[in-house]
Scaffold this motif. Sequence first.
Motif, PDB file in Angstrom:
ATOM      1  N   ILE A  47       0.842  -1.197   0.000  1.00 10.65           N
ATOM      2  CA  ILE A  47       0.000   0.000   0.000  1.00 10.65           C
ATOM      3  C   ILE A  47       0.879   1.249   0.000  1.00 10.65           C
ATOM      4  O   ILE A  47       0.607   2.213  -0.731  1.00 10.65           O
ATOM      5  N   LEU A  48       1.936   1.245   0.801  1.00  9.44           N
ATOM      6  CA  LEU A  48       2.884   2.371   0.786  1.00  9.44           C
ATOM      7  C   LEU A  48       3.417   2.602  -0.626  1.00  9.44           C
ATOM      8  O   LEU A  48       3.469   3.734  -1.105  1.00  9.44           O
ATOM      9  N   GLU A  49       3.796   1.524  -1.280  1.00  5.60           N
ATOM     10  CA  GLU A  49       4.348   1.627  -2.627  1.00  5.60           C
ATOM     11  C   GLU A  49       3.311   2.181  -3.604  1.00  5.60           C
ATOM     12  O   GLU A  49       3.606   3.072  -4.404  1.00  5.60           O
ATOM     13  N   ALA A  50       2.077   1.665  -3.534  1.00  3.83           N
ATOM     14  CA  ALA A  50       1.021   2.116  -4.448  1.00  3.83           C
ATOM     15  C   ALA A  50       0.724   3.598  -4.266  1.00  3.83           C
ATOM     16  O   ALA A  50       0.603   4.353  -5.247  1.00  3.83           O
ATOM     17  N   LEU A  51       0.609   4.042  -3.012  1.00  7.09           N
ATOM     18  CA  LEU A  51       0.300   5.449  -2.758  1.00  7.09           C
ATOM     19  C   LEU A  51       1.478   6.355  -3.097  1.00  7.09           C
ATOM     20  O   LEU A  51       1.285   7.484  -3.560  1.00  7.09           O
ATOM     21  N   GLU A  52       2.687   5.888  -2.891  1.00  5.15           N
ATOM     22  CA  GLU A  52       3.862   6.684  -3.245  1.00  5.15           C
ATOM     23  C   GLU A  52       3.940   6.857  -4.764  1.00  5.15           C
ATOM     24  O   GLU A  52       4.212   7.942  -5.273  1.00  5.15           O
ATOM     25  N   GLU A  53       3.658   5.794  -5.477  1.00  6.86           N
ATOM     26  CA  GLU A  53       3.763   5.818  -6.935  1.00  6.86           C
ATOM     27  C   GLU A  53       2.615   6.578  -7.596  1.00  6.86           C
ATOM     28  O   GLU A  53       2.813   7.264  -8.598  1.00  6.86           O
ATOM     29  N   ALA A 103      12.450   5.001   3.798  1.00 12.20           N
ATOM     30  CA  ALA A 103      13.301   4.127   4.612  1.00 12.20           C
ATOM     31  C   ALA A 103      13.318   2.710   4.052  1.00 12.20           C
ATOM     32  O   ALA A 103      14.358   2.057   4.037  1.00 12.20           O
ATOM     33  N   PHE A 104      12.176   2.250   3.582  1.00 11.26           N
ATOM     34  CA  PHE A 104      12.110   0.895   3.046  1.00 11.26           C
ATOM     35  C   PHE A 104      12.660   0.795   1.629  1.00 11.26           C
ATOM     36  O   PHE A 104      12.855  -0.304   1.123  1.00 11.26           O
ATOM     37  N   CYS A 105      12.928   1.917   1.012  1.00 13.90           N
ATOM     38  CA  CYS A 105      13.562   1.908  -0.308  1.00 13.90           C
ATOM     39  C   CYS A 105      14.910   1.194  -0.220  1.00 13.90           C
ATOM     40  O   CYS A 105      15.322   0.511  -1.152  1.00 13.90           O
ATOM     41  N   GLY A 106      15.565   1.306   0.922  1.00 17.02           N
ATOM     42  CA  GLY A 106      16.840   0.610   1.119  1.00 17.02           C
ATOM     43  C   GLY A 106      16.709  -0.892   1.014  1.00 17.02           C
ATOM     44  O   GLY A 106      17.615  -1.574   0.535  1.00 17.02           O
ATOM     45  N   VAL A 107      15.558  -1.428   1.429  1.00 16.77           N
ATOM     46  CA  VAL A 107      15.325  -2.876   1.310  1.00 16.77           C
ATOM     47  C   VAL A 107      15.250  -3.267  -0.165  1.00 16.77           C
ATOM     48  O   VAL A 107      15.803  -4.285  -0.582  1.00 16.77           O
ATOM     49  N   TRP A 113      18.747  -3.201  -1.541  1.00 21.49           N
ATOM     50  CA  TRP A 113      19.481  -4.369  -1.052  1.00 21.49           C
ATOM     51  C   TRP A 113      19.064  -5.619  -1.823  1.00 21.49           C
ATOM     52  O   TRP A 113      19.913  -6.411  -2.254  1.00 21.49           O
ATOM     53  N   ALA A 114      17.762  -5.805  -2.013  1.00 23.66           N
ATOM     54  CA  ALA A 114      17.269  -6.982  -2.738  1.00 23.66           C
ATOM     55  C   ALA A 114      17.770  -6.982  -4.175  1.00 23.66           C
ATOM     56  O   ALA A 114      18.177  -8.030  -4.703  1.00 23.66           O
ATOM     57  N   GLU A 115      17.777  -5.828  -4.798  1.00 21.57           N
ATOM     58  CA  GLU A 115      18.269  -5.728  -6.166  1.00 21.57           C
ATOM     59  C   GLU A 115      19.752  -6.093  -6.241  1.00 21.57           C
ATOM     60  O   GLU A 115      20.183  -6.848  -7.111  1.00 21.57           O
ATOM     61  N   ALA A 116      20.530  -5.593  -5.298  1.00 25.78           N
ATOM     62  CA  ALA A 116      21.970  -5.845  -5.287  1.00 25.78           C
ATOM     63  C   ALA A 116      22.302  -7.307  -4.997  1.00 25.78           C
ATOM     64  O   ALA A 116      23.328  -7.818  -5.450  1.00 25.78           O
ATOM     65  N   HIS A 117      21.431  -8.006  -4.242  1.00 27.66           N
ATOM     66  CA  HIS A 117      21.728  -9.371  -3.825  1.00 27.66           C
ATOM     67  C   HIS A 117      20.836 -10.422  -4.484  1.00 27.66           C
ATOM     68  O   HIS A 117      20.843 -11.587  -4.081  1.00 27.66           O
ATOM     69  N   HIS A 118      20.076 -10.010  -5.486  1.00 29.75           N
ATOM     70  CA  HIS A 118      19.120 -10.911  -6.126  1.00 29.75           C
ATOM     71  C   HIS A 118      19.768 -12.214  -6.590  1.00 29.75           C
ATOM     72  O   HIS A 118      19.283 -13.309  -6.295  1.00 29.75           O
ATOM     73  N   ASP A 119      20.859 -12.125  -7.326  1.00 30.59           N
ATOM     74  CA  ASP A 119      21.517 -13.329  -7.849  1.00 30.59           C
ATOM     75  C   ASP A 119      22.014 -14.233  -6.725  1.00 30.59           C
ATOM     76  O   ASP A 119      21.875 -15.461  -6.799  1.00 30.59           O
ATOM     77  N   GLN A 120      22.576 -13.643  -5.667  1.00 29.52           N
ATOM     78  CA  GLN A 120      23.066 -14.432  -4.539  1.00 29.52           C
ATOM     79  C   GLN A 120      21.917 -15.145  -3.819  1.00 29.52           C
ATOM     80  O   GLN A 120      22.051 -16.292  -3.415  1.00 29.52           O
ATOM     81  N   ILE A 121      20.811 -14.440  -3.655  1.00 29.28           N
ATOM     82  CA  ILE A 121      19.653 -15.040  -2.984  1.00 29.28           C
ATOM     83  C   ILE A 121      19.116 -16.206  -3.803  1.00 29.28           C
ATOM     84  O   ILE A 121      18.852 -17.287  -3.255  1.00 29.28           O
ATOM     85  N   GLU A 122      18.968 -16.013  -5.103  1.00 33.38           N
ATOM     86  CA  GLU A 122      18.473 -17.094  -5.958  1.00 33.38           C
ATOM     87  C   GLU A 122      19.421 -18.297  -5.938  1.00 33.38           C
ATOM     88  O   GLU A 122      18.976 -19.444  -5.869  1.00 33.38           O
ATOM     89  N   ALA A 123      20.726 -18.052  -5.984  1.00 36.74           N
ATOM     90  CA  ALA A 123      21.696 -19.144  -5.937  1.00 36.74           C
ATOM     91  C   ALA A 123      21.607 -19.883  -4.601  1.00 36.74           C
ATOM     92  O   ALA A 123      21.652 -21.119  -4.559  1.00 36.74           O
TER      93      ALA A 123
END
Length: 131
Positions: A36-42, A102-106, A109-119
Amino acid sequence: MFDWTDRIPEGPLDPVLQALVRDIIGKVADKWTMLILEALEEHGTLRFTDVGRKVGDISQKMLTKTLRQMEADGLVERTVHPVIPPHVDYQLTEMGRSLGGAFCGVWLWAEAHHDQIEASRKAFAARQAEG
């Protein structure tokens, strides 16, 4: 690497603040609040039904409950227009926008570590399949 030690206050923790932080994390770290935060922000100000459409796959009951909690916490502002049928708009407050930031950092982080998480997930699944 981020050093968390510079964020730890000296002396005993304020139990009131500690309870507040735990309560807020419990409420805002759920998926519906974040979406909801994302939808209202966008999209800015949205009607109730539009919030539901933008979030997707949320029941009306859960949408109502989450928006009410977000309003109670000061994250969204609810405006009722006195027309028939009722027209209700929601928009983020300044505090809600700051939480989204504040949650934009999450997201970063997810974007930067996507490949590692999937592996890691694939390796874990393979170990589980082996027995």
